[in-house]
Design a protein around this motif. Structure first.
Motif, PDB file in Angstrom:
ATOM      1  N   ALA A 168       1.142   0.395   3.973  1.00 21.73           N
ATOM      2  CA  ALA A 168       0.358   0.281   2.741  1.00 21.73           C
ATOM      3  C   ALA A 168      -0.433   1.554   2.479  1.00 21.73           C
ATOM      4  O   ALA A 168      -0.479   2.050   1.344  1.00 21.73           O
ATOM      5  N   THR A 171       1.750   4.468   1.285  1.00 23.07           N
ATOM      6  CA  THR A 171       2.154   4.283  -0.112  1.00 23.07           C
ATOM      7  C   THR A 171       1.011   4.612  -1.059  1.00 23.07           C
ATOM      8  O   THR A 171       1.203   5.300  -2.077  1.00 23.07           O
ATOM      9  N   SER A 204      -4.498  -8.844  -6.309  1.00 27.54           N
ATOM     10  CA  SER A 204      -3.513  -8.909  -5.224  1.00 27.54           C
ATOM     11  C   SER A 204      -3.613 -10.187  -4.403  1.00 27.54           C
ATOM     12  O   SER A 204      -2.817 -10.390  -3.499  1.00 27.54           O
ATOM     13  N   PRO A 225       1.804  -4.415  -7.538  1.00 31.06           N
ATOM     14  CA  PRO A 225       2.423  -3.913  -6.293  1.00 31.06           C
ATOM     15  C   PRO A 225       1.602  -4.212  -5.040  1.00 31.06           C
ATOM     16  O   PRO A 225       2.179  -4.452  -3.979  1.00 31.06           O
ATOM     17  N   LEU A 226       0.268  -4.222  -5.154  1.00 31.23           N
ATOM     18  CA  LEU A 226      -0.550  -4.439  -3.960  1.00 31.23           C
ATOM     19  C   LEU A 226      -0.434  -5.863  -3.422  1.00 31.23           C
ATOM     20  O   LEU A 226      -0.752  -6.109  -2.258  1.00 31.23           O
ATOM     21  N   TYR A 228       2.191  -7.308  -2.667  1.00 27.73           N
ATOM     22  CA  TYR A 228       3.227  -7.290  -1.634  1.00 27.73           C
ATOM     23  C   TYR A 228       2.801  -6.503  -0.394  1.00 27.73           C
ATOM     24  O   TYR A 228       3.556  -6.451   0.583  1.00 27.73           O
ATOM     25  N   ALA A 229       1.599  -5.921  -0.436  1.00 27.79           N
ATOM     26  CA  ALA A 229       1.007  -5.325   0.756  1.00 27.79           C
ATOM     27  C   ALA A 229       0.020  -6.282   1.408  1.00 27.79           C
ATOM     28  O   ALA A 229      -0.109  -6.318   2.639  1.00 27.79           O
ATOM     29  N   GLU A 267       9.028  -8.263   1.032  1.00 27.70           N
ATOM     30  CA  GLU A 267       7.757  -7.694   0.584  1.00 27.70           C
ATOM     31  C   GLU A 267       7.526  -6.311   1.193  1.00 27.70           C
ATOM     32  O   GLU A 267       7.130  -5.367   0.495  1.00 27.70           O
ATOM     33  N   VAL A 271       7.244  -2.517  -0.619  1.00 26.59           N
ATOM     34  CA  VAL A 271       6.181  -1.530  -0.389  1.00 26.59           C
ATOM     35  C   VAL A 271       6.787  -0.209   0.096  1.00 26.59           C
ATOM     36  O   VAL A 271       6.374   0.874  -0.345  1.00 26.59           O
TER      37      VAL A 271
END
Length: 290
Positions: A168, A171, A204, A225-226, A228-229, A267, A271
């Motif tokens: 994470a 990214t 998130s 997107p976050l 999936y972190a 997930e 990421v």
């Protein structure tokens, strides 16, 4: 670099050409510089911990009664938000690491790096690796507080969380570098950072369960997107907790696409792909930087 003098008395300067060895050395130097900068900046180290600790022990304690009376009965709210606080810590630290590029530009150090006989891609990779390692190291401090919020110190859990934290943070650092490459001032960068990152953190599921959300909010969490972190970290924590199936379903429902629960592997792949894509964008931005 070497010099020699020819017959006419003109001094020739020989600059070593670019090579894979030089690029790898550049990655190592940039990474090492990031780690030294973070270790020597105690103020930054402490300030980035204030907000996560406040969320975990102040907000978490204050709101724990609400969760204990709801569908998550028997689960401390601090336990629930613990994965979200870890994610918040590494994401914030990673963005601060990326923002140092703007600082380097203001003081002229960035220009010195750009004229070095190494590829600009190596500078970006070193920066992203350094940001990822620094942010993960900061997250380790929160990881050490697991026992205070009833999360077991399981070796397998710690290893999983460390890997997820690094992925994470790498990214997010790549995202931050792609933004910082074109920024001229720290004020502009942190303004954009607040506008982009804070909504993504709150959408998130870091601070609230993903189950039973209104349709519009559920959609925003799925395209964030976050999410999936954060979700793999929460899943890793809940698989090591002794909670009822009802509490697990309410507090750890996962992300669903058209009725299918997205697996942790998918997930993490999302990421990782985002990290690779953002790294490519950051490299492209750096190649256009003067």
């Amino acid at each position: 670099m070497t010099t020699d003098v020819n017959a006419s008395g003109v001094v020739r300067v020989h600059v070593p050409g670019r090579s894979v060895r030089h690029d790898l050395r550049a990655i190592k130097i940039v990474l090492h510089r990031e780690m030294l900068r973070f270790v020597n900046d105690r103020t930054r180290m402490m300030s980035t911990l204030v907000q996560p600790v406040l969320w975990l022990f102040v907000m978490g304690t204050g709101l724990s009664m609400l969760v204990s009376r709801g569908p998550g009965q028997g689960v401390d709210f601090r336990t629930f938000i613990y994965p979200g606080v870890i994610a918040m810590t590494v994401i914030t630290t990673a963005m601060f690491s990326a923002g140092s590029i703007v600082w380097d530009r203001e003081f002229g150090f960035l220009r010195e790096m750009l004229v070095a006989p190494v590829s600009r891609a190596s500078i970006v990779i070193g920066k992203c690796l350094g940001g990822g390692i620094v942010a993960t190291g900061q997250g380790v401090i929160i990881l050490a507080m697991a026992g205070l919020v009833h999360v077991p110190y399981s070796p397998s859990l710690i290893l999983m969380l460390l890997g997820q934290m690094f992925l994470a943070s790498f990214t997010i650092t790549a995202f931050g570098v792609s933004l910082a490459a074109r920024m001229k001032s720290m004020q502009s960068f942190f303004g954009i950072m607040q506008m982009a990152i804070m909504p993504m953190i709150f959408l998130s599921g870091a601070m609230f369960p993903l189950a039973g959300l209104p349709a519009w909010l559920a959609l925003l969490t799925k395209i964030n997107p976050l999410t999936y972190a954060v979700d793999p970290m929460r899943h890793a924590v809940f698989t090591h907790l002794n909670v009822s199936p009802q509490a697990a379903a309410a507090l750890n429902p996962g992300v669903h696409w058209f009725g299918w629960r997205v697996t942790t592997g998918v997930e993490l792949a999302i990421v990782a792909l985002m990290g690779a894509a953002l790294l490519g964008v950051a490299i492209a931005q750096f190649r256009r930087t003067d």
